[in-house]
Design an enzyme around this catalytic site. Structure first.
Site, PDB file in Angstrom:
ATOM      1  N   GLU A   1      26.176  36.542  53.152  1.00 57.88           N
ATOM      2  CA  GLU A   1      26.828  35.854  52.653  1.00 57.88           C
ATOM      3  C   GLU A   1      28.145  35.437  53.793  1.00 57.88           C
ATOM      4  O   GLU A   1      29.116  36.377  54.533  1.00 57.88           O
ATOM      5  CB  GLU A   1      27.723  37.010  51.550  1.00 57.88           C
ATOM      6  CG  GLU A   1      27.043  37.683  50.954  1.00 57.88           C
ATOM      7  CD  GLU A   1      27.394  36.475  49.174  1.00 57.88           C
ATOM      8  OE1 GLU A   1      28.184  35.308  49.902  1.00 57.88           O
ATOM      9  OE2 GLU A   1      26.684  36.487  48.636  1.00 57.88           O
TER      10      GLU A   1
ATOM     11  N   CYS B   1      37.104  34.979  52.713  1.00 57.03           N
ATOM     12  CA  CYS B   1      35.815  34.036  52.926  1.00 57.03           C
ATOM     13  C   CYS B   1      36.210  32.679  51.584  1.00 57.03           C
ATOM     14  O   CYS B   1      35.559  32.210  52.342  1.00 57.03           O
ATOM     15  CB  CYS B   1      35.156  34.972  52.319  1.00 57.03           C
ATOM     16  SG  CYS B   1      34.574  35.362  50.948  1.00 57.03           S
TER      17      CYS B   1
ATOM     18  N   GLY C   1      29.527  38.857  56.590  1.00 58.20           N
ATOM     19  CA  GLY C   1      30.814  38.387  57.881  1.00 58.20           C
ATOM     20  C   GLY C   1      30.596  36.324  58.494  1.00 58.20           C
ATOM     21  O   GLY C   1      30.605  35.556  57.672  1.00 58.20           O
ATOM     22  N   SER C   2      30.771  36.362  59.291  1.00 65.42           N
ATOM     23  CA  SER C   2      31.070  35.044  59.945  1.00 65.42           C
ATOM     24  C   SER C   2      29.591  34.167  60.424  1.00 65.42           C
ATOM     25  O   SER C   2      28.627  34.830  60.249  1.00 65.42           O
ATOM     26  CB  SER C   2      31.408  34.729  61.754  1.00 65.42           C
ATOM     27  OG  SER C   2      30.549  35.462  62.345  1.00 65.42           O
TER      28      SER C   2
ATOM     29  N   GLY D   1      25.847  35.687  61.057  1.00 64.41           N
ATOM     30  CA  GLY D   1      24.841  35.720  59.756  1.00 64.41           C
ATOM     31  C   GLY D   1      23.432  34.849  60.210  1.00 64.41           C
ATOM     32  O   GLY D   1      22.496  34.793  59.917  1.00 64.41           O
TER      33      GLY D   1
END
Ligand code: NAD
Length: 512
Positions: free
Chosen positions: A265, A299, A243-244, A248
């Site tokens: 990630e 991403c 995620g963002s 994170g």
């Protein structure tokens, strides 16, 4: 979008009009209803009864019990079950791919491609199930043997982002499953139906093979309650979060405070360096796919192009030409390359970024507008945008999850790499060049600082066989291929003596 299409996708995947959002071997849910909207036309698809915090407790307890049972099954037998799940996904590839498109908005080829990734990682995990190798080591003591073994870790949490609604779960689930772990999946609330459909496919295979369904557990619920429960749960030894960067950091803090493990990630800010010594046609095609594919919501989407100054004008001119030819529209239709973005909040972020870039001195070269011929009145279709900008701009330093590409010139390869690395994120990177020095410099220890660095290949579209992830604010996590499996297990060092007397390490004598 016609209701017929909805029915043709939802019914065969066993998605009900009101679906329970928790699975621990049984489907249930007592939380608030969550209306699921398609970004294609802004209309409701179905409703999910979310998991409450109490529902999370039930799921987590079942996942823990399932783990105790699952870990005792030999790894190659676990691999066989993952093989069958891969086959079940093959049978449903087209349908599940369509549901990805319906719910997330990526074009059909990409929706199906995502399911293909699930199948690929299942195949990879099957082979892995016979290759969870440890080491043997020479002991310093006579008649002693040392070895390292890898053991299953426990139930693991998978929190996934909206833009890869199913593949990211599969990357984690398939590898974790052969490693002997149960998985508790919390998908993005923007795309819960694909999670329900994928879990149903896996659960059926688990059931047919007498394995507890909670090996593939699911909780659909808000990040701030169910997500927080999961990251704070000491039973969950590893949290794999996609995620963002903002979220994170929160996950890293909470799981770190309890000394749990994380795979983070997070966001990227990926660039392609285009040398004046490269195949320009290939570079153009690749930058186009990287920047406008998935409507700029990967991403690994290409966000910056750093172009050698001699080639700058020609390349940018041609790039604008290719952008003009891109067909925007209903992602379920043939020939469409760019569908809608996920929601109107994303559209707002798109316009805000364009304005911010202009304010800092950037120039709009193409796009910067809502798509006038949008097939539906959903407010989610925008024109992919190109802006000339400087790397130092605050907006260029940030990831905007929308189809905006910043172009900038460079003079030397060393300068290009410095610009390339001069952002907080470090996910994916690429250079287009036929020059050996430039190519080798880019992948050398003085080159790209990203987890992924490609030559004459774009930033997006990684294969599952490599370890996937990035450095710096991208979080440092690696999942999917290579030796990423080790994170889903714990290492145990064993020393076994078959000597007739006691030998202490380092030759220490400790005798009465
Ligand atoms: P997001 O950070 O908004 O949400 C990700 C997940 O976190 C969702 O499931 C959400 O419900 C959950 N969440 C929210 N609050 C939480 C909390 N307090 N505790 C636990 N979980 C919580 O991200 P998004 O908008 O869904 O996805 C886009 C972002 O994801 C982009 O930044 C993109 O770059 C990144 N991404 C990274 C990768 C990668 O592999 N590096 C892959 C895909 C997406």
């Amino acid at each position: 979008m016609p209701d017929k299409a909805r029915k043709e996708i939802l019914k065969p995947l066993d998605i009900e009009e009101i679906s329970p959002g928790a699975f621990d071997g049984e489907w249930f849910g007592s939380g608030e209803p969550l209306g699921v909207i398609s970004p294609i036309d802004g209309k409701p698809i179905a409703t999910v009864t979310q998991a409450s915090e109490e529902d999370y407790e039930r799921v987590a307890a079942a996942a823990y019990d399932a783990f105790l049972e699952w870990r005792a099954i030999p790894a190659p037998k676990r691999g066989e079950i993952v093989r069958l799940i891969g086959n079940a996904l093959r049978e449903k590839k087209e349908l599940l791919g369509k549901l990805v498109t319906l719910e997330m908005g990526k074009i059909l080829a990409e929706g199906e491609g995502e399911v293909q990734e699930m199948i690929d990682v299942c195949d990879f995990a099957v082979g892995l199930s016979r290759q969870l190798y440890g080491l043997t080591l020479k002991s310093e003591r006579p008649d002693h043997r040392m070895m390292e073994q890898w053991h299953p870790l426990g139930p693991i949490g998978v929190i996934s982002a909206f833009n890869f609604p199913v593949a990211v779960w599969a990357w984690n689930f398939a590898v974790a499953a052969v490693c002997g772990d149960a998985t508790i999946w919390k998908p993005s609330s923007k795309v819960p139906l694909t999670a329900i459909a994928s879990t149903k496919i896996a659960a059926e295979v688990l059931k047919e093979n007498g394995v507890p369904g909670a090996v593939a557990s699911l909780v659909i619920g808000r990040g701030k309650d169910v997500g927080e429960r999961l990251i704070n749960d000491p039973r969950v030894r590893l949290v794999s979060f996609t995620g963002s960067t903002v979220m994170g950091k929160r996950v890293g803090e909470v799981v770190g405070a309890r000394l749990g493990k994380t795979i983070l990630e997070l966001g990227g800010n990926n660039a392609v360096i285009v040398s004046d010594r490269c195949n320009i046609t290939n570079a153009l095609q690749t930058v186009l796919f990287g920047a406008v594919g998935t409507a700029g919501q990967r991403c690994t989407s290409t966000r910056r192009v750093i172009i050698q100054e001699k080639a700058f004008e020609e390349f940018v001119g041609k790039l604008v030409g290719t952008y003009q030819q891109v067909k925007i529209g209903n992602p379920l239709d043939d020939g469409v390359l760019v569908g809608p973005v996920i929601d109107t909040a994303c559209v707002e972020a798109y316009f805000a970024a364009i304005e911010a870039c202009k304010k800092e001195g950037g120039e709009l070269l193409y796009g910067g507008a809502a798509y006038a011929d949008a097939p539906f009145d959903s407010g989610t279709y925008v024109v992919p945008t190109i802006m000339e900008a400087e790397n130092r701009y605050d907006i260029v330093q940030r990831e905007t999850f929308a189809p905006i590409l910043y172009v900038m010139p460079y003079s030397t390869i060393e300068e290009a790499v410095a610009l390339h690395n001069g952002v907080p994120q470090g996910l994916s990177s690429a250079i287009f060049t036929d020059d050996v020095y430039e190519a080798e410099y880019f992948v050398s220890d003085r080159g790209s600082d990203c987890g992924i660095a490609n030559v004459n290949i774009g930033t997006s579209g990684a294969e599952i066989g490599g370890a996937f992830g990035g450095e710096k604010e991208t979080g440092g996590g690696r999942e999917s291929g290579s030796d990423s499996w080790k994170q889903y297990m714990f290492r145990q060092t064993n020393t076994i003596s078959w000597a007739k007397e006691i030998h202490l390490a380092q030759g220490i004598k400790f005798e009465l």
